[in-house]
Design a protein around this motif. Sequence first.
Motif, PDB file in Angstrom:
ATOM      1  N   VAL A  42       1.249  -1.750  -0.352  1.00 16.97           N
ATOM      2  CA  VAL A  42      -0.319   0.104   0.249  1.00 16.97           C
ATOM      3  C   VAL A  42       0.839   1.332  -0.716  1.00 16.97           C
ATOM      4  CG1 VAL A  42      -1.880   1.408   1.507  1.00 16.97           C
ATOM      5  CG2 VAL A  42      -2.279  -1.172   1.025  1.00 16.97           C
ATOM      6  N   PRO A  43       1.807   1.479   0.688  1.00 13.91           N
ATOM      7  CA  PRO A  43       2.532   2.617   0.634  1.00 13.91           C
ATOM      8  C   PRO A  43       3.248   2.801  -1.027  1.00 13.91           C
ATOM      9  CG  PRO A  43       3.067   0.937   2.714  1.00 13.91           C
ATOM     10  CD  PRO A  43       2.264   0.689   1.681  1.00 13.91           C
ATOM     11  N   MET A  44       3.348   1.840  -1.251  1.00 15.27           N
ATOM     12  CA  MET A  44       4.512   1.898  -1.973  1.00 15.27           C
ATOM     13  C   MET A  44       3.406   2.319  -3.733  1.00 15.27           C
ATOM     14  SD  MET A  44       6.669  -1.765  -3.681  1.00 15.27           S
ATOM     15  CE  MET A  44       7.988  -0.236  -3.963  1.00 15.27           C
ATOM     16  N   LEU A  45       2.120   2.468  -3.620  1.00 12.36           N
ATOM     17  CA  LEU A  45       0.824   2.048  -4.355  1.00 12.36           C
ATOM     18  C   LEU A  45       0.785   3.659  -4.006  1.00 12.36           C
ATOM     19  CD1 LEU A  45      -0.962   1.712  -6.508  1.00 12.36           C
ATOM     20  CD2 LEU A  45      -3.005   1.959  -4.229  1.00 12.36           C
ATOM     21  N   VAL A  46       1.252   4.222  -2.397  1.00 11.56           N
ATOM     22  CA  VAL A  46       1.236   5.299  -2.552  1.00 11.56           C
ATOM     23  C   VAL A  46       2.487   6.747  -2.959  1.00 11.56           C
ATOM     24  CG1 VAL A  46       1.240   7.578  -0.535  1.00 11.56           C
ATOM     25  CG2 VAL A  46      -0.391   5.701  -0.637  1.00 11.56           C
ATOM     26  N   LEU A  47       3.572   6.275  -2.931  1.00 16.49           N
ATOM     27  CA  LEU A  47       4.685   6.568  -3.261  1.00 16.49           C
ATOM     28  C   LEU A  47       4.542   7.054  -5.258  1.00 16.49           C
ATOM     29  CD1 LEU A  47       7.483   4.733  -1.466  1.00 16.49           C
ATOM     30  CD2 LEU A  47       6.708   7.626  -1.508  1.00 16.49           C
ATOM     31  N   ALA A 239      12.218   6.645   0.347  1.00 19.73           N
ATOM     32  CA  ALA A 239      11.313   6.292   0.082  1.00 19.73           C
ATOM     33  C   ALA A 239      11.146   4.397  -0.270  1.00 19.73           C
ATOM     34  CB  ALA A 239      10.548   6.900  -1.566  1.00 19.73           C
ATOM     35  N   LEU A 240      11.617   4.242  -0.921  1.00 22.31           N
ATOM     36  CA  LEU A 240      11.385   2.780  -0.914  1.00 22.31           C
ATOM     37  C   LEU A 240      12.769   1.818   0.242  1.00 22.31           C
ATOM     38  CD1 LEU A 240      13.332   1.607  -4.400  1.00 22.31           C
ATOM     39  CD2 LEU A 240      10.393   1.926  -3.701  1.00 22.31           C
ATOM     40  N   ALA A 241      13.092   1.973   1.210  1.00 25.76           N
ATOM     41  CA  ALA A 241      12.712   1.668   2.466  1.00 25.76           C
ATOM     42  C   ALA A 241      11.306   1.390   3.734  1.00 25.76           C
ATOM     43  CB  ALA A 241      14.192   2.763   3.159  1.00 25.76           C
ATOM     44  N   VAL A 242      10.981   2.421   3.811  1.00 24.61           N
ATOM     45  CA  VAL A 242       9.730   2.203   4.289  1.00 24.61           C
ATOM     46  C   VAL A 242       8.950   0.706   3.791  1.00 24.61           C
ATOM     47  CG1 VAL A 242       7.120   3.042   4.677  1.00 24.61           C
ATOM     48  CG2 VAL A 242       9.615   4.301   4.199  1.00 24.61           C
TER      49      VAL A 242
END
Lengths: 249, 218
Positions: A42-47, A239-242
């Motif tokens: 989900v965070p990747m989608l948001v990013l 960002a990708l670390a999240v």
Amino acid sequence: MIIFDNLSETNAIRRADPRLRVVATAVWAILACLCDRPAALVPMLVLGAALVILSGLPASAIRRRMIQLNVFVAFFILILPLTIPGENFFALGSLGWSREGLERALVIALRANSIVLACAALLGTMEAAHFGIALRRLGLPKKLTHIFLFTIRYTETVHIEYHRLRDAMKLRAFKAGCDSHTLRSIGYLIGMLLVRSAERSERILEAMKCRGFTGELYTLEEFRFGRVDFLLSILIIAALAVPGYLQWM
Amino acid sequence: MDVSPIIEAQDLGFAYEENSPVLRELSFSMNAGERVGLVGANGSGKSTFLRLLVGLLKTSTGTLNLFGAPRFSEESFVEVRKRAGLVFQNPDDQLFCPTVLDDVAFGPLNLGENAESARRIALETLGQVGLHGFEERITHKLSGGEKQLVALASVLAMKPEVLLLDEPVAGLDAKANLRVRSALEQLPQSMIIISHDETLIETLSTRRVFLRDGRIEN
């Protein structure tokens, strides 16, 4: 040729070194494929969505692409729960849709959407020729790069040729039907396109030889990995670390 | 002063298909500074002759002396192609880069110029043929006349000593024809010009030869 829109607009993403954008997209896609927890995806989608907004892509173009993708994904959501055994959340006669299958399908949907958003933002804003050159600079074999670059350049020429031949057929009262005459005529058309393309490629190679071509394409573009690129790489890594953290920690 | 011919062909023969030769015992010679109009019927072998001169086709018989050396092998023609610029009949075959600037800079880059000087040469050459401000245009979207001028510029950027022009104004309207003609008139190069355009041959050439039955007649 640009995949999404023209390059009139400039911003940090569009100005970034194409090599960085290609590598970032690859890393993004690999990471998305490795993640299997919705909490990480989900965070990747948001990013991905944030990147698209930053890149200034027109909403209409991105909407069209997302609809096309998600029509395809909808089939997974419909079919995967049928094939993966588990606890049914819905049943229709002997058909059972399992919760496990639905979860798997949702993970695929999230993955696909986040990858396509990242591709759109990072690669879709790049001139196709720059994409080819960037791949070459990143070590893609010479021949593959050439094939890619010439495909970009001549797709339109072949397309125009196709329409010219098609028009010539129409002018002589050709109407596509469901008979052997149609099949034969279309066959001739495709054959003629192939022959002409092959001949054209010979002439292009000759013209290139006349201008000193010996197997290597040089370009005027000089990619520079500048300060902005450095900052952007750090930003993307951070960002990708999240999602990485949410997946494995 | 050097008076030996820059192009000297002796008894050239060539056939695409056995038993029907296009050129037979063709002999031709040309000095620096000459502009030769080459005329002949369709299919008489005019284009074939130009392609032989830059080594795109190899002769079956005869000898070619170009720029003071005999030429047979592919390697020996690499130098010829720098010094004799062939402008193709169809500019679409010649222009393959996305933008005009890329295309004109292609030759200089191949000759080992760095990006900066290739860009400068390309811009200068575009100015020379009257195409200021065309550098960012997309090659396949240009008009026929503009394409022809870009194709000419892309060859001129290599600074050839001789221009080999294959039908430079074929299919152009009167205005585009004039534009290409006046660009050519300004150039200092020696030339071989193939054309069916009487005015073009009349204005440009210093001498006219005919290609008939596979031979060149003066």
